[in-house]
Design an enzyme around this catalytic site. Structure first.
Site, PDB file in Angstrom:
ATOM      1  N   CYS A  37      -6.190   4.168  -3.408  1.00  0.00           N
ATOM      2  CA  CYS A  37      -6.345   2.829  -2.804  1.00  0.00           C
ATOM      3  C   CYS A  37      -7.593   2.077  -3.260  1.00  0.00           C
ATOM      4  CB  CYS A  37      -6.409   2.953  -1.292  1.00  0.00           C
ATOM      5  SG  CYS A  37      -4.939   3.665  -0.544  1.00  0.00           S
ATOM      6  N   ASP A  50       0.839  -1.204   0.000  1.00  0.00           N
ATOM      7  CA  ASP A  50       0.000   0.000   0.000  1.00  0.00           C
ATOM      8  C   ASP A  50       0.874   1.254   0.000  1.00  0.00           C
ATOM      9  OD1 ASP A  50      -2.013   1.841   0.227  1.00  0.00           O
ATOM     10  OD2 ASP A  50      -3.008   0.850   1.911  1.00  0.00           O
ATOM     11  N   ASP A  51       0.803   2.007  -1.076  1.00  0.00           N
ATOM     12  CA  ASP A  51       1.535   3.276  -1.211  1.00  0.00           C
ATOM     13  C   ASP A  51       3.052   3.089  -1.338  1.00  0.00           C
ATOM     14  OD1 ASP A  51      -1.010   4.267  -0.811  1.00  0.00           O
ATOM     15  OD2 ASP A  51      -0.495   5.575   0.870  1.00  0.00           O
ATOM     16  N   LYS A 103       1.292   9.372  -5.288  1.00  0.00           N
ATOM     17  CA  LYS A 103      -0.100   8.990  -5.012  1.00  0.00           C
ATOM     18  C   LYS A 103      -1.083  10.123  -5.308  1.00  0.00           C
ATOM     19  CE  LYS A 103      -2.912   7.648  -0.992  1.00  0.00           C
ATOM     20  NZ  LYS A 103      -2.848   6.925   0.300  1.00  0.00           N
ATOM     21  N   ASP A 148      -0.501  -0.748  -4.747  1.00  0.00           N
ATOM     22  CA  ASP A 148      -1.813  -0.237  -5.177  1.00  0.00           C
ATOM     23  C   ASP A 148      -1.737   1.141  -5.810  1.00  0.00           C
ATOM     24  OD1 ASP A 148      -1.237   1.161  -2.792  1.00  0.00           O
ATOM     25  OD2 ASP A 148      -3.364   1.364  -2.305  1.00  0.00           O
ATOM     26  N   ARG A 178      -7.845  -1.209  -6.061  1.00  0.00           N
ATOM     27  CA  ARG A 178      -8.221  -2.556  -5.595  1.00  0.00           C
ATOM     28  C   ARG A 178      -9.410  -3.097  -6.399  1.00  0.00           C
ATOM     29  NH1 ARG A 178      -5.316  -2.827  -0.555  1.00  0.00           N
ATOM     30  NH2 ARG A 178      -4.154  -0.897  -0.784  1.00  0.00           N
ATOM     31  N   HIS A 213     -11.161  -2.308   1.681  1.00  0.00           N
ATOM     32  CA  HIS A 213     -11.387  -0.957   1.163  1.00  0.00           C
ATOM     33  C   HIS A 213     -12.281  -0.905  -0.078  1.00  0.00           C
ATOM     34  CE1 HIS A 213      -9.512   3.345   1.291  1.00  0.00           C
ATOM     35  NE2 HIS A 213     -10.786   3.294   1.639  1.00  0.00           N
TER      36      HIS A 213
HETATM   37 MG    MG Z   1      -2.661   3.027  -1.397  1.00  0.00          MG
END
Ligand code: MG
Length: 451
Positions: free
Chosen positions: A78, A38-39, A288, A267, A82, A133
């Site tokens: 995010c 994540d990130d 991001k 992601d 997904r 999420h």
């Molecule tokens: Mg993310």
């Protein structure tokens, strides 16, 4: 002579036999493991050029597998990314907000077909572990979308009190505790992943492990905190590296390595507005939330000993949208008609099996970059990327906010030299592609909009 002739007649058969690479003997219905950070930024792994963060397990994974250098997440945020990974569809088709919050009324629509739905029907055991999420009501959670089991947090690890209630870690769709110690998450997710692999060693399985880290707030485990010279961000990435190492080791030890395709990627790009708590996109611009390359191009490693060539670098463009059709092809579930899923929904990806096997590039196809609010910002075709809109969480107006901007991503991966004025025909061609894409997306709508 007649013996010579009969030998000659065998030659074509021999040629075919010799030309058939070992990869054609790949097992039917291989396991699929998706390890989703994540990130994490494009530049944050040793094997993608980070000078300080230690990732020996991911580096070994790359040495034993194929590293993609132009691999994209389908969104720089995010939730949307997904959705695309699990459905093979651009999130502009999802009908829900760009980023879901705990009170969001919409989530993953009941009519969506996920990778887990498809693979479960093909006889796979399925597990989701980690960040979901895609909506936190029971009808949006993993158990309602093809997964046999789930352990994790239903949304982001920064949606916390006082604005939100304490995050409920879920086992299936039941709350098991409140406000977990986040420094235990990577270890607990890893243990659950190993247990799932152990329990399903004798049948095909699909494991989707979506780490909470290195998303801010950073909470590396006790065994990793304070170890990386890169600080808490480095600690969190090094713990993920440890986790990946344990999972690949377990696959090797159980004799499953040659029956398992593993993908490691992220992601979206690094959360650069968080300063040193955010990562790095390396030579790429921004991060991001933005459709500059740093927001969506991700480190990606495919690993499948004996099938995916070892130590290769693949430079063709591919994305998380391609995982869905690729996995269906591997599982022996061809799509019912080109570009359409079983539910009549438009699919955006293509099988990249030829790329995984090291058999050359597919034809050029456009890649679409959707920014905040699922608005189309840019399109890439081959080496060319055209920005029609730009934005950055940093508030920076690169190129004084001017559009359109055209970049040659092969000569100029950092997007520094605008060629729009010099290449009007390319601008016109990509502008037309973008307009056609927007028309098509608007025409089909989402399951939510269909009522
Ligand atoms: Mg993310």
């Amino acid at each position: 002579m007649s013996r010579f002739r009969s030998l000659l007649s065998l030659l074509p058969l021999l040629a075919v036999a010799c030309a058939a690479p070992a990869t054609d003997r790949r097992p039917e219905r291989p396991n699929l493991v998706v390890l989703f950070a994540d990130d994490l930024g494009y530049g944050d792994l040793g094997c993608f050029g980070h000078p300080i963060i230690r990732t020996p397990n991911l580096d070994r994974m790359a040495a034993e597998g194929t590293r993609f250098t132009q691999f994209y997440s389908a969104s720089p945020a995010c939730t949307a990314s997904r959705y695309s990974l699990l459905t093979g569809r651009l999130a502009a088709r999802s009908g829900f907000a760009w980023v879901l919050v705990p009170s969001s009324p919409r989530g993953l629509h009941a009519a969506e077909r996920t990778l887990a739905d498809e693979l479960r029907e093909a006889g796979y055991a399925t597990a989701a572990v980690g960040k979901w999420h895609l909506g936190n009501r029971p009808e949006f959670l993993p158990l309602a979308h093809g997964f046999d089991e789930y352990l994790g947090l239903p949304y982001s690890n920064d949606m916390l009190p006082p604005r939100w209630p304490p995050i409920p870690p879920l086992e299936g769709d039941k709350e098991v505790e409140s406000g977990p110690d986040q420094s235990t998450l990577t270890r607990r997710y890893t243990e659950r992943a190993l247990s799932f692999i152990d329990r399903n060693r004798d049948r095909p399985f699909f494991l989707y492990l979506a780490y909470a880290m290195p998303h801010v707030p950073l909470h590396p485990g006790a065994a990793f905190a304070g170890r990386s010279p890169r600080g808490a961000y480095g600690d969190a990435v090094e713990e993920i590296d440890w986790s990946v190492g344990r999972i690949l080791d377990r696959l090797r030890r159980l004799g499953l390595a040659e029956r398992t395709l593993v993908l490691f990627t992220s992601d979206n790009g690094p959360w650069i507005i968080k300063g040193l708590d955010g990562g790095s996109a390396g030579l790429l611009r921004d991060g991001k939330g933005s459709t500059w390359e740093g927001g969506m191009r991700e480190p990606a490693i495919f690993w499948w000993p004996g099938t995916v060539p070892a130590g290769r670098v693949e430079r063709a463009v591919a994305s998380t949208l391609d995982l869905f059709p690729t996995a269906l092809e591997l599982a022996g579930r061809p799509l019912p008609e080109p570009g359409r899923g079983r539910n009549g929904a438009v699919l955006d990806g293509r099988s990249i099996l030829p790329l995984l096997l090291g058999r050359g590039a597919p034809e050029d196809r456009p890649f679409f970059y959707h920014g905040p609010g699922h608005v189309l910002h840019a399109v890439r075709l081959g080496r060319w990327k055209l920005h029609l809109k730009t934005s950055s969480q940093t508030g920076k107006e690169y190129f004084e906010g001017r559009v359109p901007l055209l970049f040659d991503l092969e000569r100029d991966p950092s997007e520094t030299r605008d060629l729009a004025a010099e290449e009007p025909e390319v601008v016109a061609r990509l502008t037309a592609l973008a307009a056609e894409h927007e028309r098509e997306v608007a025409e089909h709508g989402s399951f939510w909009d269909r009522g």
